[in-house]
Design a protein around this motif. Sequence first.
Motif, PDB file in Angstrom:
ATOM      1  N   ASP A 147       0.848  -1.190   0.000  1.00  9.77           N
ATOM      2  CA  ASP A 147       0.000   0.000   0.000  1.00  9.77           C
ATOM      3  C   ASP A 147       0.885   1.242   0.000  1.00  9.77           C
ATOM      4  O   ASP A 147       2.042   1.204   0.406  1.00  9.77           O
ATOM      5  CB  ASP A 147      -0.906  -0.008   1.236  1.00  9.77           C
ATOM      6  N   MET A 148       0.338   2.372  -0.466  1.00  9.25           N
ATOM      7  CA  MET A 148       1.076   3.636  -0.470  1.00  9.25           C
ATOM      8  C   MET A 148       0.977   4.352   0.869  1.00  9.25           C
ATOM      9  O   MET A 148       1.952   4.875   1.387  1.00  9.25           O
ATOM     10  CB  MET A 148       0.518   4.566  -1.549  1.00  9.25           C
ATOM     11  N   GLY A 149      -0.227   4.419   1.426  1.00  8.43           N
ATOM     12  CA  GLY A 149      -0.473   5.267   2.586  1.00  8.43           C
ATOM     13  C   GLY A 149      -0.232   4.554   3.892  1.00  8.43           C
ATOM     14  O   GLY A 149      -1.179   4.140   4.566  1.00  8.43           O
ATOM     15  N   LEU A 150       1.018   4.390   4.271  1.00 10.53           N
ATOM     16  CA  LEU A 150       1.376   3.693   5.501  1.00 10.53           C
ATOM     17  C   LEU A 150       1.633   4.702   6.617  1.00 10.53           C
ATOM     18  O   LEU A 150       1.926   5.869   6.357  1.00 10.53           O
ATOM     19  CB  LEU A 150       2.608   2.817   5.261  1.00 10.53           C
ATOM     20  N   PRO A 151       1.564   4.271   7.880  1.00  8.84           N
ATOM     21  CA  PRO A 151       1.619   5.225   8.984  1.00  8.84           C
ATOM     22  C   PRO A 151       3.016   5.724   9.337  1.00  8.84           C
ATOM     23  O   PRO A 151       3.148   6.683  10.094  1.00  8.84           O
ATOM     24  CB  PRO A 151       1.031   4.429  10.157  1.00  8.84           C
ATOM     25  N   ASP A 152       4.055   5.081   8.815  1.00  9.75           N
ATOM     26  CA  ASP A 152       5.403   5.550   9.141  1.00  9.75           C
ATOM     27  C   ASP A 152       6.049   6.158   7.904  1.00  9.75           C
ATOM     28  O   ASP A 152       5.894   7.339   7.632  1.00  9.75           O
ATOM     29  CB  ASP A 152       6.246   4.425   9.744  1.00  9.75           C
ATOM     30  N   ILE A 153       6.781   5.365   7.140  1.00 13.02           N
ATOM     31  CA  ILE A 153       7.240   5.815   5.832  1.00 13.02           C
ATOM     32  C   ILE A 153       6.195   5.407   4.803  1.00 13.02           C
ATOM     33  O   ILE A 153       5.411   4.497   5.034  1.00 13.02           O
ATOM     34  CB  ILE A 153       8.617   5.208   5.483  1.00 13.02           C
ATOM     35  N   SER A 154       6.165   6.078   3.677  1.00 11.40           N
ATOM     36  CA  SER A 154       5.164   5.742   2.671  1.00 11.40           C
ATOM     37  C   SER A 154       5.539   4.470   1.936  1.00 11.40           C
ATOM     38  O   SER A 154       6.675   3.977   2.039  1.00 11.40           O
ATOM     39  CB  SER A 154       5.025   6.890   1.660  1.00 11.40           C
ATOM     40  N   GLY A 155       4.597   3.950   1.174  1.00 11.14           N
ATOM     41  CA  GLY A 155       4.887   2.788   0.354  1.00 11.14           C
ATOM     42  C   GLY A 155       5.994   3.055  -0.651  1.00 11.14           C
ATOM     43  O   GLY A 155       6.778   2.160  -0.975  1.00 11.14           O
ATOM     44  N   LEU A 156       6.044   4.285  -1.158  1.00 16.50           N
ATOM     45  CA  LEU A 156       7.116   4.646  -2.091  1.00 16.50           C
ATOM     46  C   LEU A 156       8.480   4.467  -1.444  1.00 16.50           C
ATOM     47  O   LEU A 156       9.394   3.882  -2.027  1.00 16.50           O
ATOM     48  CB  LEU A 156       6.959   6.098  -2.547  1.00 16.50           C
ATOM     49  N   GLU A 157       8.626   4.993  -0.235  1.00 19.90           N
ATOM     50  CA  GLU A 157       9.908   4.897   0.455  1.00 19.90           C
ATOM     51  C   GLU A 157      10.212   3.457   0.830  1.00 19.90           C
ATOM     52  O   GLU A 157      11.352   2.994   0.709  1.00 19.90           O
ATOM     53  CB  GLU A 157       9.916   5.783   1.697  1.00 19.90           C
ATOM     54  N   ALA A 158       9.203   2.715   1.278  1.00 19.47           N
ATOM     55  CA  ALA A 158       9.414   1.305   1.614  1.00 19.47           C
ATOM     56  C   ALA A 158       9.853   0.524   0.376  1.00 19.47           C
ATOM     57  O   ALA A 158      10.784  -0.287   0.438  1.00 19.47           O
ATOM     58  CB  ALA A 158       8.134   0.701   2.195  1.00 19.47           C
ATOM     59  N   GLY A 159       9.179   0.779  -0.741  1.00 16.53           N
ATOM     60  CA  GLY A 159       9.556   0.108  -1.979  1.00 16.53           C
ATOM     61  C   GLY A 159      10.969   0.458  -2.407  1.00 16.53           C
ATOM     62  O   GLY A 159      11.731  -0.411  -2.863  1.00 16.53           O
ATOM     63  N   ARG A 160      11.331   1.718  -2.266  1.00 16.18           N
ATOM     64  CA  ARG A 160      12.674   2.159  -2.643  1.00 16.18           C
ATOM     65  C   ARG A 160      13.724   1.453  -1.787  1.00 16.18           C
ATOM     66  O   ARG A 160      14.744   0.982  -2.301  1.00 16.18           O
ATOM     67  CB  ARG A 160      12.797   3.668  -2.485  1.00 16.18           C
ATOM     68  N   ARG A 161      13.471   1.367  -0.477  1.00 16.61           N
ATOM     69  CA  ARG A 161      14.445   0.733   0.418  1.00 16.61           C
ATOM     70  C   ARG A 161      14.571  -0.762   0.137  1.00 16.61           C
ATOM     71  O   ARG A 161      15.677  -1.326   0.166  1.00 16.61           O
ATOM     72  CB  ARG A 161      14.058   0.978   1.872  1.00 16.61           C
ATOM     73  N   ILE A 162      13.450  -1.410  -0.119  1.00 20.02           N
ATOM     74  CA  ILE A 162      13.499  -2.842  -0.438  1.00 20.02           C
ATOM     75  C   ILE A 162      14.285  -3.078  -1.720  1.00 20.02           C
ATOM     76  O   ILE A 162      15.161  -3.949  -1.789  1.00 20.02           O
ATOM     77  CB  ILE A 162      12.073  -3.413  -0.553  1.00 20.02           C
ATOM     78  N   ARG A 163      14.004  -2.287  -2.750  1.00 21.27           N
ATOM     79  CA  ARG A 163      14.678  -2.472  -4.027  1.00 21.27           C
ATOM     80  C   ARG A 163      16.162  -2.111  -3.949  1.00 21.27           C
ATOM     81  O   ARG A 163      16.978  -2.669  -4.691  1.00 21.27           O
ATOM     82  CB  ARG A 163      13.987  -1.626  -5.084  1.00 21.27           C
ATOM     83  N   GLN A 164      16.516  -1.186  -3.082  1.00 24.07           N
ATOM     84  CA  GLN A 164      17.931  -0.863  -2.905  1.00 24.07           C
ATOM     85  C   GLN A 164      18.703  -2.052  -2.352  1.00 24.07           C
ATOM     86  O   GLN A 164      19.842  -2.301  -2.759  1.00 24.07           O
ATOM     87  CB  GLN A 164      18.083   0.321  -1.949  1.00 24.07           C
ATOM     88  N   ARG A 165      18.098  -2.774  -1.427  1.00 24.65           N
ATOM     89  CA  ARG A 165      18.789  -3.889  -0.770  1.00 24.65           C
ATOM     90  C   ARG A 165      18.606  -5.204  -1.515  1.00 24.65           C
ATOM     91  O   ARG A 165      19.492  -6.062  -1.480  1.00 24.65           O
ATOM     92  CB  ARG A 165      18.290  -4.038   0.666  1.00 24.65           C
ATOM     93  N   TRP A 166      17.462  -5.382  -2.153  1.00 22.16           N
ATOM     94  CA  TRP A 166      17.169  -6.619  -2.873  1.00 22.16           C
ATOM     95  C   TRP A 166      16.683  -6.251  -4.272  1.00 22.16           C
ATOM     96  O   TRP A 166      15.484  -6.024  -4.498  1.00 22.16           O
ATOM     97  CB  TRP A 166      16.113  -7.439  -2.129  1.00 22.16           C
ATOM     98  N   ARG A 167      17.608  -6.186  -5.211  1.00 23.25           N
ATOM     99  CA  ARG A 167      17.284  -5.679  -6.548  1.00 23.25           C
ATOM    100  C   ARG A 167      16.249  -6.537  -7.265  1.00 23.25           C
ATOM    101  O   ARG A 167      15.548  -6.057  -8.149  1.00 23.25           O
ATOM    102  CB  ARG A 167      18.556  -5.604  -7.408  1.00 23.25           C
ATOM    103  N   GLY A 168      16.141  -7.786  -6.890  1.00 25.71           N
ATOM    104  CA  GLY A 168      15.190  -8.661  -7.572  1.00 25.71           C
ATOM    105  C   GLY A 168      13.803  -8.657  -6.966  1.00 25.71           C
ATOM    106  O   GLY A 168      12.932  -9.423  -7.408  1.00 25.71           O
ATOM    107  N   ALA A 169      13.555  -7.814  -5.966  1.00 22.07           N
ATOM    108  CA  ALA A 169      12.249  -7.802  -5.299  1.00 22.07           C
ATOM    109  C   ALA A 169      11.135  -7.452  -6.285  1.00 22.07           C
ATOM    110  O   ALA A 169      11.247  -6.496  -7.053  1.00 22.07           O
ATOM    111  CB  ALA A 169      12.263  -6.801  -4.149  1.00 22.07           C
TER     112      ALA A 169
END
Length: 218
Positions: free
Chosen positions: A53-75
Amino acid sequence: MKLLLVDDHQVVRQGIASLLRSMIPAIAIVEVETGLDAVARYGDLQPDVVLLDMGLPDISGLEAGRRIRQRWRGAAILFFTMHDELPMVRQALDVGGLGFVSKSCAPEELAEAVKRVAAGQPYIEHPIATRLAMNVERPVDHRLRDITQREMEVLLMYARGESIPGIAGRLCVSNKTVSNHLAVLKNKLQVSSSVELIHLAVDAGLIRYGQLGEGQRV
């Protein structure tokens, strides 16, 4: 198939999980409610797809997605959200999203999107894909088109009532950096005050009045 489901509403998570279990045999679903939880759990789970989801209560989905993809490029990340504004869709794809569907899509389309993205194939909900192809933007979408992913992140959190120090802490930047982002946002979006900035976020569908924090600036 292993799926990491990220949404801050328990009823929504349970409904989505129940729906997908009924439509996709042998799917294993792990539910989390924040973006930071999603990043923390991804490494242990190694899911085939993240339904985010995009609208999360801490960091947004955009930021979460960015962090996941930075660490795990195949996500493989499938964004599943109320937001269907083209600038938001583009930014979701820019941070590495493989798919994008709205929460108003049919159950069958959600299941198909999950299966496609888990298989490494891109999937965008048809009406959204059509708007992207034809570059059909609403007036507010046009104003949002040129803001960066980080500026969008700051706008989402600020509009939800997060303080400048709070945003700085979540994004691991200085207060001054956040203030600079807000100044740039006001200039790009042609607004002169914080109230106008928040109203624009509401008008664009990025935030709803019921989501404004108790400490919201007015």
